[in-house]
Design a protein around this motif. Sequence first.
Motif, PDB file in Angstrom:
ATOM      1  N   MET A  62       3.373  20.798   2.312  1.00  0.00           N
ATOM      2  CA  MET A  62       4.829  20.971   2.249  1.00  0.00           C
ATOM      3  C   MET A  62       5.169  22.428   1.908  1.00  0.00           C
ATOM      4  N   VAL A  63       6.195  22.963   2.501  1.00  0.00           N
ATOM      5  CA  VAL A  63       6.560  24.373   2.299  1.00  0.00           C
ATOM      6  C   VAL A  63       7.137  24.559   0.895  1.00  0.00           C
ATOM      7  N   VAL A  64       6.664  25.612   0.226  1.00  0.00           N
ATOM      8  CA  VAL A  64       7.185  25.900  -1.113  1.00  0.00           C
ATOM      9  C   VAL A  64       8.373  26.836  -0.993  1.00  0.00           C
ATOM     10  N   ARG A  65       9.498  26.417  -1.510  1.00  0.00           N
ATOM     11  CA  ARG A  65      10.694  27.256  -1.421  1.00  0.00           C
ATOM     12  C   ARG A  65      11.178  27.593  -2.820  1.00  0.00           C
ATOM     13  N   LYS A  66      11.704  28.770  -2.935  1.00  0.00           N
ATOM     14  CA  LYS A  66      12.226  29.210  -4.236  1.00  0.00           C
ATOM     15  C   LYS A  66      13.727  28.954  -4.280  1.00  0.00           C
ATOM     16  N   GLU A  67      14.176  28.473  -5.403  1.00  0.00           N
ATOM     17  CA  GLU A  67      15.601  28.185  -5.551  1.00  0.00           C
ATOM     18  C   GLU A  67      16.054  28.682  -6.910  1.00  0.00           C
TER      19      GLU A  67
END
Lengths: 245, 264
Positions: free
Chosen positions: B1-6
């Motif tokens: 799964m793609v790791v996204r920063k929020e």
Amino acid sequence: MLHIEHLSLGYGPTPVLHDLSLSLRPGEFASLVGPSGSGKSSLLRAITGLLQPQTGRLELGWKPEEVGFLFQDDALLPWRTARQNVALGLKIRGVEAKEAERQAEGWLERLGLSGLGARYPHQLSGGQRKRVALAQVLALHPRLLLMDEPFASLDAILRAQITEDLLEWVEREGISVLLVTHDLEEALALSDRVYILSGGPKARILREFAVPFERPRDPLVVRADPRFGPLLRELWQTLEVAVWS
Amino acid sequence: MVVRKEATPPNPTPSRKRSWLRPLALLVVLLGWEALAALGLLNPLYASSPSQIGRALVELFATGQIWPHLEATFGAALWGLGLGVLIGGSLGLLAALVPWVGEILEPFMLLLNAIPRIILAPLLVIWFGIGLASKVALSLLLVAVLIFFAVYTGIREVDPRLVERIRTLGGGRRVLLREVYLPSVTSWVLSQLKVAVGFAFTGAVVGEFVASSRGLGYLLNFAQQNFNASLSLALISLIVAFVLLLFAAFGALERRLLAWRSNR
């Protein structure tokens, strides 16, 4: 698989959903679209056993522990940290506490929440809380995922990101999904099958659409497909009938 | 799964308070009071003065005569508080989780809550004598009803979404009790504990007032009969000081146990 025949359910003498039949094959992604009050959420509650059907047959080919439910609200325990919330389901299934927390940390990492495991839900943003709720469900390796407008409260960008991540996971693991949504575009971009429900009470399936797009699928690419527009229009016209009928 | 920063909201930081304002206000009142007494504008029979109250307090501790009285009052209040929380909490839990128990208990508790329970003090002396037991019983009664409603209401007002969440994760009654009901009720009970401390001391002191041979209530009765305002006010300030100490202790406990709350 999930097989529903002539199901009626509701909370009083007049059923919300009436004489509903549908089925969901392993690995299939189906969406339920319909006006408010058409019993979409009630159907999901019936599948998980939170609501007893009044009549009809509901056959679930998966064990109850293989069914994951992603709620409209994140419904995280406010007194537990993100890590403890994710570990909770594992502990309930008998995983030893330390191992459950280790696995939970892994899931948080996978969902882009590294270093936030010790935070309480109120210390996370809306999108992060949704990811924690998603991690809590995915950590249990469901074979059937029921989703009740889980990302409706998020802004469009965040919603697209989480949906894309989830779709990638669902396709890779071959998880069956039943999604309740008000968003026709979302239903069409994600699903293999879309069920349009009429308004309640006594809501029923007005029409069933088979979606022709191949998998694995990128929701953004699908939206640019020349078949997408006409299909969406057809779905919308059917839904208009549902709303005004 | 793609790791996204929020973007992550910052951890809340406590707001700065003007902590010096309250002690300063208290000091001004005490100095004003002392000045009025020194100028002869206050009758010492009714109002005494801060210095005379201080002298009475020093004398109570220096002669050691206060200790048995403190022990009696604190014993009664703390036993009443502990037993009241235990009994009230258990009954509240039972009433909320077992509907028929709730149906029986709720009207009785509502009745007990509606009457000023202090009026039961003479009856409790008849039943339990003038010793510790009657004071503990009165404190217990005052606290138990309060805690009963805190627990009863706390459980009945648990967020149903959390209950469904646990059920869909496969949890049964025991998990629900441990993970949802008890933590939810803890916040209700902790918010009532400060009130309960006041109730416990009220029960102990009023019980001693009615009939006893020692305790702060007994001393207060003695001071009243001798028109000794200094002793009365010294005893009152002593009770207030101890109650404030318990408030602080419960406040610390509340902050620790309810760290998950957004407004803390």
